[in-house]
Design an enzyme around this catalytic site. Structure first.
Site, PDB file in Angstrom:
ATOM      1  N   TYR A  16      41.609  48.017  39.644  1.00 32.48           N
ATOM      2  CA  TYR A  16      41.524  46.928  38.772  1.00 32.48           C
ATOM      3  C   TYR A  16      40.327  46.573  38.545  1.00 32.48           C
ATOM      4  O   TYR A  16      39.527  46.164  39.353  1.00 32.48           O
ATOM      5  CB  TYR A  16      41.788  45.843  40.617  1.00 32.48           C
ATOM      6  CG  TYR A  16      41.771  44.047  39.921  1.00 32.48           C
ATOM      7  CD1 TYR A  16      42.557  43.687  38.802  1.00 32.48           C
ATOM      8  CD2 TYR A  16      40.998  43.627  40.316  1.00 32.48           C
ATOM      9  CE1 TYR A  16      42.098  42.409  38.434  1.00 32.48           C
ATOM     10  CE2 TYR A  16      40.125  42.186  39.920  1.00 32.48           C
ATOM     11  CZ  TYR A  16      41.188  41.558  38.863  1.00 32.48           C
ATOM     12  OH  TYR A  16      41.371  40.311  38.132  1.00 32.48           O
TER      13      TYR A  16
ATOM     14  N   HIS B 247      41.875  41.759  45.571  1.00 35.37           N
ATOM     15  CA  HIS B 247      43.401  41.685  44.389  1.00 35.37           C
ATOM     16  C   HIS B 247      44.219  42.146  44.874  1.00 35.37           C
ATOM     17  O   HIS B 247      45.325  42.514  44.696  1.00 35.37           O
ATOM     18  CB  HIS B 247      43.216  42.464  42.898  1.00 35.37           C
ATOM     19  CG  HIS B 247      43.953  41.510  42.367  1.00 35.37           C
ATOM     20  ND1 HIS B 247      44.805  41.928  41.484  1.00 35.37           N
ATOM     21  CD2 HIS B 247      42.900  40.538  40.808  1.00 35.37           C
ATOM     22  CE1 HIS B 247      44.940  41.233  40.105  1.00 35.37           C
ATOM     23  NE2 HIS B 247      43.931  40.933  39.973  1.00 35.37           N
TER      24      HIS B 247
END
Length: 432
Positions: A192, A232
């Site tokens: 991510y 995340h």
């Protein structure tokens, strides 16, 4: 016994000729604008699907814009605005922002979901824009004025390799940024915020890689730059506790979203075991999510996506609650927020005493072609536009040049702007 006291109201004592005019006027003696029409401007000048609500009033030239962007489900938000909120609001007074927010929020019965919250946000922000335009003031003046000149920002340094991330961080530091989010890819795995090299993701590999990144950043960049990192929500609660404990020695500015909204009860464990600052809230759309974390002082930064929570009206209340409990603000500011949304962010930043930091994503040339008057970045700080309302005009002909799907490819295009899936090597879907 004395005679009863005769009480006369101010209105009763006023000359009768004045009453109708006073009853029909808004602030500063201006006629109350009426909602005449509501439309959605759907555009993707940077390859991300943006939804901007435009509210026209019965007064010539008086209108406003609001961000309703939920990139991954943009068409649903647009339909909610056009099919439900538009007929509900036409004919209502545009100056009654709180009343309209509450009526929109409650009229669907089922509430606190991302689609309707974003739709309401578009309406809410457009009404604030109208009020500012009518008053001839930027929205920050309507909220009490500035308590700082600009908002300190962080931006994103990322690379497939650790050295690439550090080199990019140096470039941002040279541009005046004192806060930099650092992300790095994991070899042969999905990641991510950095280059992906596969379709699988293993949390333990990612955590070890991130800790090596933090260590090397401190060695090469020193202690003066503030480092941030976005987990995340891709690790288990137990891994999150250990990860933030291990990161404590690197003196992070904050670690973002270490847990998913479903796991917020674990924040108590993190808080009790380490002093690493925590930012949380990007996915929140319900008071049941942010209230316990703020009132329990379990986070350091509330990081709500303003449109996801319903717009400026509810979020300024969240900011006030956070101030009372010593929690600072760090509103979500990615590329999938329109410049109107970024204008709302920086407005909150300059009026809220408990401002912490603002995420910054640059506006490319196409965005600035469509949205004239974007907030300006200078030496790592974001400045609000001083023109009335949000200070932004949307060039609708330019917006039409970039319909949904522009610059998309492969999976993103097939899924109409939505995200796909990320799985562990055994096939288990992970939260992302």
């Amino acid at each position: 016994m004395s005679a009863p006291i005769q009480r006369r109201s101010f209105l009763a004592a006023a000359p009768a000729a004045l009453l109708p005019a006073r009853a029909q006027t808004a602030a500063r003696g201006l006629p109350a604008p009426i909602v005449k029409d509501i439309t959605v401007i759907a555009t993707a000048p940077a390859g991300l699907r943006l939804s901007v609500v435009k509210i026209a009033t019965d007064q010539p030239g008086l209108y406003g814009y609001g961000c309703a962007t939920f990139t991954q489900r943009a068409e649903l938000v647009n339909a909610a605005v056009e099919k439900y909120l538009r007929p509900f609001l036409i004919g209502k007074r545009a100056d009654r922002i709180e009343d309209i927010w509450q009526s929109c929020y409650n009229s669907s019965y089922w509430r606190n979901g991302p689609v309707l919250n974003n739709a309401i946000s578009g309406v809410d922000q457009a009404l604030w824009d109208i009020k500012g335009r009518q008053a001839g003031m930027p929205v920050y003046q309507l909220l009490g004025g500035k308590c700082r000149e600009a908002a300190a920002c962080y931006t994103h340094a990322a690379g497939a390799e650790i050295q690439q991330t550090i080199d990019q961080a140096r470039q941002f530091m040279d541009q005046g940024f004192r806060h930099v989010r650092v992300q790095v890819g994991v070899p042969n795995m999905a990641g991510y915020g950095a280059a992906s090299a596969g379709s699988t993701f293993e949390p333990a590999y990612y955590v070890r890689r991130a800790l090596k990144l933090f260590e090397e950043c401190r060695k090469q960049l020193g202690d003066e730059v503030e480092l941030l990192h976005d987990v995340h929500e891709r690790v288990s609660p137990n891994q999150a506790v250990q990860f933030l404990k291990d990161a404590e020695r690197f003196k992070m500015f904050f670690m973002e979203d270490p847990l998913s909204p479903e796991d917020i009860a674990y924040f108590q464990q993190i808080r009790s075991q380490c002093a690493t600052p925590i930012a949380m809230g990007e996915l929140f759309n319900s008071p049941h999510e942010w209230t316990p974390l703020i009132t329990g002082r379990l986070i350091d930064y509330i990081r709500i996506h303003v449109t996801q929570a319903g717009g400026l009206t509810p979020v300024r209340k969240i900011a006030a609650m956070a101030e009372i409990h010593g929690v600072k603000t760090a509103w979500h500011g990615p590329g999938d927020v329109s410049p109107i949304g970024h204008a709302a962010n920086v407005t909150l930043d300059v009026v809220c005493y408990n401002f912490g930091i603002q995420e910054y994503s640059p506006f490319n040339e196409r965005l600035q072609e469509v949205f004239r008057g974007c907030p300006a970045i200078k030496n790592g700080s974001l400045y609000a536009n001083d023109a009335p309302g949000w200070g932004i005009e949307v060039e609708e002909k330019a917006a039409a040049k970039y319909p949904y799907g522009s610059f998309e490819s492969d999976e993103r295009k097939r899924l109409n702007g939505g995200w796909g899936e990320v799985r562990r090597s055994d096939g288990t879907v992970i939260k992302q």
